[in-house]
Design a protein around this motif. Structure first.
Motif, mmCIF file in Angstrom:
data_model
loop_
_atom_site.group_PDB
_atom_site.id
_atom_site.type_symbol
_atom_site.label_atom_id
_atom_site.label_comp_id
_atom_site.label_asym_id
_atom_site.label_seq_id
_atom_site.Cartn_x
_atom_site.Cartn_y
_atom_site.Cartn_z
ATOM 1 N N ARG A 58 16.240 1.291 -7.384
ATOM 2 C CA ARG A 58 15.082 1.424 -6.498
ATOM 3 C C ARG A 58 14.524 2.835 -6.622
ATOM 4 N NH1 ARG A 58 16.799 -0.002 -0.803
ATOM 5 N NH2 ARG A 58 14.570 -0.066 -0.393
ATOM 6 N N GLY A 59 13.250 2.924 -6.959
ATOM 7 C CA GLY A 59 12.574 4.215 -7.007
ATOM 8 C C GLY A 59 12.230 4.673 -5.607
ATOM 9 N N TRP A 60 11.695 5.885 -5.508
ATOM 10 C CA TRP A 60 11.327 6.422 -4.193
ATOM 11 C C TRP A 60 10.331 5.524 -3.494
ATOM 12 C CZ3 TRP A 60 10.289 11.519 -7.107
ATOM 13 C CH2 TRP A 60 11.504 12.155 -7.372
ATOM 14 N N HIS A 61 9.397 4.977 -4.264
ATOM 15 C CA HIS A 61 8.387 4.107 -3.671
ATOM 16 C C HIS A 61 9.026 2.844 -3.087
ATOM 17 C CE1 HIS A 61 9.012 2.749 -7.708
ATOM 18 N NE2 HIS A 61 8.106 1.790 -7.653
ATOM 19 N N ASP A 62 10.075 2.336 -3.727
ATOM 20 C CA ASP A 62 10.784 1.179 -3.182
ATOM 21 C C ASP A 62 11.569 1.551 -1.931
ATOM 22 O OD1 ASP A 62 10.119 -0.859 -5.116
ATOM 23 O OD2 ASP A 62 11.420 0.189 -6.536
ATOM 24 N N LEU A 63 12.207 2.715 -1.954
ATOM 25 C CA LEU A 63 12.997 3.154 -0.803
ATOM 26 C C LEU A 63 12.110 3.354 0.424
ATOM 27 C CD1 LEU A 63 15.348 5.663 -2.650
ATOM 28 C CD2 LEU A 63 15.971 3.418 -1.744
ATOM 29 N N VAL A 64 10.973 4.009 0.231
ATOM 30 C CA VAL A 64 10.061 4.265 1.344
ATOM 31 C C VAL A 64 9.463 2.959 1.876
ATOM 32 C CG1 VAL A 64 7.866 5.361 1.977
ATOM 33 C CG2 VAL A 64 9.530 6.625 0.621
ATOM 34 N N ALA A 65 9.101 2.050 0.977
ATOM 35 C CA ALA A 65 8.448 0.802 1.377
ATOM 36 C C ALA A 65 9.430 -0.291 1.799
ATOM 37 C CB ALA A 65 7.581 0.278 0.234
ATOM 38 N N THR B 110 0.834 -1.207 0.000
ATOM 39 C CA THR B 110 0.000 0.000 0.000
ATOM 40 C C THR B 110 0.866 1.253 0.000
ATOM 41 O OG1 THR B 110 -1.754 -1.183 1.166
ATOM 42 C CG2 THR B 110 -1.821 1.241 1.236
ATOM 43 N N ILE B 111 1.896 1.280 0.833
ATOM 44 C CA ILE B 111 2.802 2.435 0.877
ATOM 45 C C ILE B 111 3.488 2.606 -0.475
ATOM 46 C CG2 ILE B 111 4.987 3.264 1.855
ATOM 47 C CD1 ILE B 111 4.038 1.915 4.512
ATOM 48 N N ARG B 112 3.949 1.522 -1.032
ATOM 49 C CA ARG B 112 4.638 1.560 -2.329
ATOM 50 C C ARG B 112 3.719 2.129 -3.403
ATOM 51 N NH1 ARG B 112 5.812 -1.654 -6.701
ATOM 52 N NH2 ARG B 112 8.011 -1.686 -7.256
ATOM 53 N N TRP B 113 2.469 1.664 -3.445
ATOM 54 C CA TRP B 113 1.501 2.149 -4.430
ATOM 55 C C TRP B 113 1.222 3.642 -4.213
ATOM 56 C CZ3 TRP B 113 -3.227 4.409 -3.574
ATOM 57 C CH2 TRP B 113 -3.962 4.681 -4.724
ATOM 58 N N ALA B 114 1.003 4.031 -2.962
ATOM 59 C CA ALA B 114 0.657 5.430 -2.679
ATOM 60 C C ALA B 114 1.781 6.390 -3.069
ATOM 61 C CB ALA B 114 0.319 5.590 -1.189
ATOM 62 N N VAL B 115 3.015 6.053 -2.736
ATOM 63 C CA VAL B 115 4.142 6.929 -3.070
ATOM 64 C C VAL B 115 4.348 6.995 -4.582
ATOM 65 C CG1 VAL B 115 6.652 7.228 -2.842
ATOM 66 C CG2 VAL B 115 5.289 6.621 -0.839
ATOM 67 N N ALA B 116 4.106 5.890 -5.274
ATOM 68 C CA ALA B 116 4.301 5.868 -6.728
ATOM 69 C C ALA B 116 3.156 6.532 -7.481
ATOM 70 C CB ALA B 116 4.453 4.426 -7.209
ATOM 71 N N THR B 117 1.950 6.471 -6.956
ATOM 72 C CA THR B 117 0.772 6.841 -7.732
ATOM 73 C C THR B 117 0.129 8.171 -7.352
ATOM 74 O OG1 THR B 117 0.320 4.489 -7.989
ATOM 75 C CG2 THR B 117 -1.465 6.002 -8.522
ATOM 76 N N LEU B 118 -0.057 8.441 -6.086
ATOM 77 C CA LEU B 118 -0.828 9.611 -5.679
ATOM 78 C C LEU B 118 -0.283 10.943 -6.205
ATOM 79 C CD1 LEU B 118 -1.981 8.613 -2.098
ATOM 80 C CD2 LEU B 118 -3.219 8.438 -4.265
ATOM 81 N N PRO B 119 1.033 11.172 -6.193
ATOM 82 C CA PRO B 119 1.534 12.456 -6.722
ATOM 83 C C PRO B 119 1.241 12.667 -8.206
ATOM 84 C CG PRO B 119 3.200 11.411 -5.355
ATOM 85 C CD PRO B 119 2.111 10.405 -5.564
ATOM 86 N N LEU B 120 1.025 11.588 -8.947
ATOM 87 C CA LEU B 120 0.770 11.714 -10.381
ATOM 88 C C LEU B 120 -0.561 12.400 -10.679
ATOM 89 C CD1 LEU B 120 2.014 8.226 -11.590
ATOM 90 C CD2 LEU B 120 3.252 10.398 -11.607
ATOM 91 N N GLY B 121 -1.459 12.437 -9.712
ATOM 92 C CA GLY B 121 -2.758 13.067 -9.901
ATOM 93 C C GLY B 121 -2.747 14.575 -9.747
#
Length: 156
Positions: free
Chosen positions: A131-138, A97-108
Motif C-alpha cells: 500500500r502506497g501513501w495514497h492507499d494508506l491515507v484513503a 479523490t483523496i487517493r488521487w490527490a495524495v498520489a498526484t499533487l506532490p508530483l507537480g
C-alpha cells in the motif's frame, strides 16, 4: 502470493508492484496520446484553450471517477487489478479523490516531485500490503480483480 485481510475477514490477493506500474504506464500512454492530440488540434485559439481546459476536467473525472465507481480505470482493467476499500467495497468519490490527490499533487512540485516519486515507490515496494501513501491515507488497497474471490458488497 501476498494477501490482505479485509475488515470482513475475507482475504484478497494483493496486486504486484509490477502490475500496478504496468497499469500506470498504460494509462499514461493513453492520456498522453489523447492530450497531445487535443493540444495539437486546438492550439492557438480561445476555443482551443477552452477545449483543452475541458480535456483536463475530463482527465480528472476519468482518473477519479473510474476508480470511485468501478475500482479501476483502463490501465488497471487491462492488467487485472482494482482498488477496494478495506471493507471490500468500491472506493467511492471521497476516497478516490483523496487517493488521487495524495498520489498526484506532490508530483507537480519541481525536484520535490521526483523525490516524492522515488520515496513513494520504495514505500509501495516495502509495505507489507503493498500500500502506497495514497492507499494508506484513503483507506484503500489494490488487489487482483477476481470476482470469484469475494462477494459483492454493494456500492461505496
Amino acid at each position: 502470493m501476498r494477501e490482505i485481510a479485509l475488515d470482513s475477514g475475507a482475504r484478497l490477493e494483493l496486486a504486484t508492484v509490477g502490475r500496478r506500474i504496468g497499469a500506470e504506464v498504460l494509462d499514461g500512454v493513453l492520456v498522453t496520446a489523447a492530450g497531445f492530440t487535443v493540444a495539437t488540434v486546438t492550439a492557438g485559439s480561445v476555443v482551443g484553450d477552452i477545449i483543452l481546459f475541458l480535456f483536463v476536467l475530463g482527465l480528472l473525472a476519468y482518473r477519479i471517477g473510474t476508480v470511485a465507481l468501478w475500482g479501476q480505470n483502463i490501465g488497471k482493467a487491462a492488467v487485472g487489478i482494482e482498488v477496494v476499500r478495506l471493507d471490500g467495497r468500491r472506493p467511492g468519490w471521497g476516497r478516490s479523490t483523496i487517493r488521487w490527490a495524495v498520489a498526484t499533487l506532490p508530483l507537480g512540485i519541481p525536484v520535490v516531485g521526483f523525490i516524492y516519486l522515488v520515496a513513494w515507490f520504495i514505500a509501495l515496494a516495502t509495505h507489507e500490503h503493498r500500500r502506497g501513501w495514497h492507499d494508506l491515507v484513503a483507506g484503500t488497497a489494490v488487489v487482483r480483480k477476481m470476482e470469484s474471490q469475494r462477494p459483492y458488497l454493494g456500492p461505496a
